[in-house]
Scaffold this active site. Structure first.
Site, PDB file in Angstrom:
ATOM      1  N   HIS A 169     -65.116   9.460  25.666  1.00 21.16           N
ATOM      2  CA  HIS A 169     -66.309  10.304  26.230  1.00 21.16           C
ATOM      3  C   HIS A 169     -65.604  11.101  27.299  1.00 21.16           C
ATOM      4  CE1 HIS A 169     -69.223   8.018  23.546  1.00 21.16           C
ATOM      5  NE2 HIS A 169     -69.617   9.440  23.441  1.00 21.16           N
ATOM      6  N   CYS A 263     -72.842   4.202  31.160  1.00 18.15           N
ATOM      7  CA  CYS A 263     -72.753   4.271  29.860  1.00 18.15           C
ATOM      8  C   CYS A 263     -74.184   3.638  29.568  1.00 18.15           C
ATOM      9  CB  CYS A 263     -71.896   4.134  29.064  1.00 18.15           C
ATOM     10  SG  CYS A 263     -70.616   4.418  28.803  1.00 18.15           S
TER      11      CYS A 263
END
Length: 288
Positions: A169, A263
């Protein structure tokens, strides 16, 4: 002389790790045979939330759902700008049910919600900075979703290709230090994407592979305070040298699932907050 940095009050959405565990492997970090210490994970998460509140930020929570262990990673749920939420469409079947639960929260909170047609993993692969949307692709979010986000928000979107599976990511390889600058690890990006970042952010903080691998770039900054993995010693020193104040935290249990500070943190950006920032760049009252 170090440049003076100014914090801006933020609003965050988080999800308690009540059901957090590593039940499957959808990234290279989820292969450890060491089980998650759920009690420790909860303490680490509560400490992160306390840090945000101590820094003067607002924190809201979404109710966790049994059977969705990765719902704790709230950043992946959407990208929120100007009171509008562009909802995620997850690649992994195990995570796909999360979208509906988060959508319901955004709608109940009064956000205008749109959903991605193509694979899109929210702030995992989108970083607003400098009037742009930096958008990651290569492992999860598809380039077509970058165009969808641009159409939804009307904000210029810059596609960046990730090439190292460890940094699956964008938010594992780059974060916004403030409204104008970023920190990133060049080795996570394709040669062309590195040149784009060098052009857009010539004064960026450059992280080492060692600091990137301990999730030092999965950080959250309010423009002054940088909440960052405590193991990222080199990056902590680098951001401090630029006049930011590092706030080290331990989220080691979440690293077993490929996650860290960012996150676990979805930023709820409203139009009012952005307007207020532009008019007065209001500082947050926080500990020195």
């Amino acid at each position: 002389m170090r440049e003076r940095r100014t914090a801006r009050k933020r609003r965050f959405l988080v999800c308690p790790p009540e059901y957090f565990e590593v039940r499957y492997a959808i990234n290279p970090w989820m292969t450890s045979e060491e089980p998650v210490d759920t009690a420790l994970a909860l303490r680490q998460w509560e400490s992160l939330v306390s840090v945000y509140r101590d820094l003067g930020h607002d924190v809201e929570t979404v109710t966790p759902v049994a059977g969705l262990p990765d719902m704790v990673f709230a950043a992946n749920s959407a990208l929120v700008l100007d009171g509008r939420a562009f909802g995620a469409r997850f690649l992994a079947p195990e995570r796909q049910p999360e979208s509906g639960h988060y959508r319901a929260w955004f709608e109940s909170a009064g956000f205008e919600v749109g959903g991605a047609v193509h694979i899109c993993e929210g702030e995992g692969d989108f970083t607003p900075v400098g009037g742009l949307l930096l958008a990651g692709t290569g492992f999860r979010t598809l380039p077509q979703a970058h165009q969808e986000a641009q159409e939804f928000f009307g904000v210029p979107t810059v596609s960046l290709r990730l090439v190292d599976p460890l940094f699956y990511h964008l938010d594992t390889a780059l974060f916004a230090l403030d409204d104008d600058n970023v920190a990133y690890y060049p080795g996570a990006f394709s040669p062309g994407s590195r040149r784009v970042l060098e052009t857009l952010f010539p004064d960026a903080v450059i992280a080492t592979a060692q600091d990137a691998k301990c999730f030092g770039l999965n950080s959250v900054s309010d423009g002054h305070h940088v909440v960052i993995a405590q193991d990222a010693a080199g990056l902590i020193a680098a951001v401090a040298d630029r006049g930011y104040r590092p706030v080290p935290v331990d989220l080691s249990e979440f690293r077993k699932a490929g996650g860290g500070v960012k996150c676990c943190t979805q930023e709820l950006r409203t139009r009012e907050a952005r307007t207020r920032e532009g008019l007065e760049n209001r500082a947050v009252t926080a500990p020195a």
